[in-house]
Every structure is written in C-alpha cells, then in structure tokens.
Design an enzyme around this catalytic site. Structure first.
Site, PDB file in Angstrom:
ATOM      1  N   HIS A   1      19.571  43.039  27.300  1.00  0.00           N
ATOM      2  CA  HIS A   1      18.509  42.192  27.853  1.00  0.00           C
ATOM      3  C   HIS A   1      17.373  43.051  28.422  1.00  0.00           C
ATOM      4  O   HIS A   1      16.191  42.790  28.141  1.00  0.00           O
ATOM      5  CB  HIS A   1      19.116  41.285  28.939  1.00  0.00           C
ATOM      6  CG  HIS A   1      18.166  40.364  29.607  1.00  0.00           C
ATOM      7  ND1 HIS A   1      18.248  38.985  29.512  1.00  0.00           N
ATOM      8  CD2 HIS A   1      17.085  40.605  30.397  1.00  0.00           C
ATOM      9  CE1 HIS A   1      17.267  38.433  30.203  1.00  0.00           C
ATOM     10  NE2 HIS A   1      16.539  39.397  30.764  1.00  0.00           N
ATOM     11  N   GLU A   2      17.732  44.078  29.199  1.00  0.00           N
ATOM     12  CA  GLU A   2      16.692  44.899  29.842  1.00  0.00           C
ATOM     13  C   GLU A   2      15.957  45.767  28.820  1.00  0.00           C
ATOM     14  O   GLU A   2      14.734  45.930  28.905  1.00  0.00           O
ATOM     15  CB  GLU A   2      17.289  45.764  30.956  1.00  0.00           C
ATOM     16  CG  GLU A   2      17.941  44.984  32.092  1.00  0.00           C
ATOM     17  CD  GLU A   2      17.079  43.875  32.672  1.00  0.00           C
ATOM     18  OE1 GLU A   2      15.842  44.000  32.680  1.00  0.00           O
ATOM     19  OE2 GLU A   2      17.654  42.855  33.101  1.00  0.00           O
TER      20      GLU A   2
ATOM     21  N   HIS B   1      13.355  43.838  26.961  1.00  0.00           N
ATOM     22  CA  HIS B   1      12.097  43.639  27.704  1.00  0.00           C
ATOM     23  C   HIS B   1      11.066  44.707  27.334  1.00  0.00           C
ATOM     24  O   HIS B   1       9.867  44.441  27.294  1.00  0.00           O
ATOM     25  CB  HIS B   1      12.351  43.728  29.216  1.00  0.00           C
ATOM     26  CG  HIS B   1      12.648  42.411  29.865  1.00  0.00           C
ATOM     27  ND1 HIS B   1      11.776  41.355  29.844  1.00  0.00           N
ATOM     28  CD2 HIS B   1      13.733  41.991  30.567  1.00  0.00           C
ATOM     29  CE1 HIS B   1      12.294  40.326  30.508  1.00  0.00           C
ATOM     30  NE2 HIS B   1      13.490  40.684  30.955  1.00  0.00           N
TER      31      HIS B   1
HETATM   32 ZN    ZN Z   1      14.790  39.380  31.876  1.00  0.00          ZN
END
Ligand code: ZN
Length: 222
Positions: A180-181, A184
């Site tokens: 998820h990170e 980004h």
């Molecule tokens: Zn996020």
C-alpha cells in the site's frame, strides 16, 4: 499494469518538481510549529510518480522529515504514511503497526506487529503465488474502505535513511502495508486496485466486520 505488482499506473505522470521546488516545499514543513495535514484524493501528489530521493535534502533534513512523517502517522493514527500524503513528491515512506487488534484479526489477517522503519526508494516484488483479499482503507481517502487483493509474500528492496541498501521479506498484513505504501509512491491508491463493488462507507463497514467477509461478498456482489 498488473494489478499485483509495483509498476506505476500508466496514467500516472512523473512529478515535475525540480530539486529547488522540493526544498522549497519541504523546508517550511520542517520549520512549521504544527504537523502538516494529510492531503486527500484529488491532490496531484497522490496521483503522480514521486521522484527518487537523490540528495534533494541534506541527511539532517531527511531525518527531520521522516520524524515528522512518523508523528503524522501516529497522530492519524495509521500503520503507514508515504511522503505524497503530506504533499511531498519524494519516494519516502514510514511504516509501523503496533495496534492491538485481538486474536481474531491476527488469525484472519495474519496481522503481526511491525516495528517502525522508514524506506527510501522502495520497490516490492511478490515472492509467492499466494494472494489474499481483505478490507483496506487509506488516510488520504477518508471515510471509505474496500476489498483489495494483494500478494501475501513480498520482498522489499529499499534504502534506509542512512543510505544503506536493504532487502527484507514480509508476509500477511505486513506485506499489505508494504504494498500500500509503496504504491503511493507510484501514484496508485488502493481504490485503483479494489473490488469496486466492495466499497464501503465507514458507517457501513461495521456490519461486515461483524457478519464476515463471505456475507459481505454475497450481499454486495463483489
Ligand atoms: Zn494510503
């Protein structure tokens, strides 16, 4: 783009910030009395490929920025924060999961504590053919959650804040946070990868947490 690797979305433009523009964005954050706000979906930093960190900041400034990101993550609270979430288009993120989630979540999500660490220029690769689907949210997409299919096992290649090359393996919920990170930093949000019919307002999510994933899938048709 494969939905399960860390390639940037083909539509995500590369940040056009010059090193000087990066500095003029970051230095006021370092000098401010208050923590910076977490920007929300629609902010361009969340939709662009962030720039590799290559010395735009001194090591002291980088350390201070990471410390602020850690405070913003704790304050939210969240289990990770990427620099674009405070509007900074650099490939930096902080991760930490110390939430006491109870034995059920530990078992259902393979969610084990993750000690704080910061990553510079990270890239992940799925290392097994195993995938898992779970509800996921994001501090930059407030009020919503959705089911995202993610690799269960990943290897993360990154640099630490001291500039040393690192390689680490993650499993289960930790692997989900890592993906998820890192996403980004490529301008990808979880809503790009989710089962769109599973999208849930926070006010609706409680019932599915209680009734279970299979009931949510059958009731919502995802
Ligand atoms: Zn996020």
């Amino acid at each position: 783009m494969s939905f399960l690797d860390s390639s940037p979305h083909p539509a995500a433009p590369v940040s056009a910030f010059t090193p000087e523009q990066v500095r003029s964005l970051v230095l006021p954050i370092l000098e401010a009395e208050a923590l910076p706000p977490i920007v929300q979906v629609g902010h361009p930093a969340l939709r662009q490929q962030s720039l590799p960190f290559d010395g735009q900041l001194t090591s002291e400034e980088l350390g201070a920025l990471i410390d602020i990101m850690r405070q913003v993550m704790h304050n939210a609270p969240g289990v990770g924060l990427a620099a674009p979430q405070i509007g900074v288009p650099l490939r930096l993120a902080v991760l930490e999961d110390k939430f006491d989630v109870g034995p059920e979540a530990v078992a259902a999500r393979s969610r084990h504590p993750l000690d704080f660490f910061a990553v510079v220029n990270p890239q992940y690769t799925a290392t097994s053919g195993d995938y898992a689907e779970h509800y996921e949210g994001c501090l930059s997409v407030r009020g919503l959650q959705a089911v995202v299919k993610r690799a269960v096992d990943v290897q993360l290649d990154y640099f630490d804040v001291q500039g040393r090359q690192q390689k680490a393996s993650f499993n289960g919920w930790q692997a989900r946070i890592v993906q998820h990170e890192t996403d980004h930093l490529n301008g990808t949000l979880y809503i790009d990868r989710c089962s769109i019919r599973s999208l849930c307002a926070d006010s609706q999510y409680g019932q599915w947490a209680e009734l279970g994933f299979d009931t949510a899938r059958a009731s919502l048709g995802f």
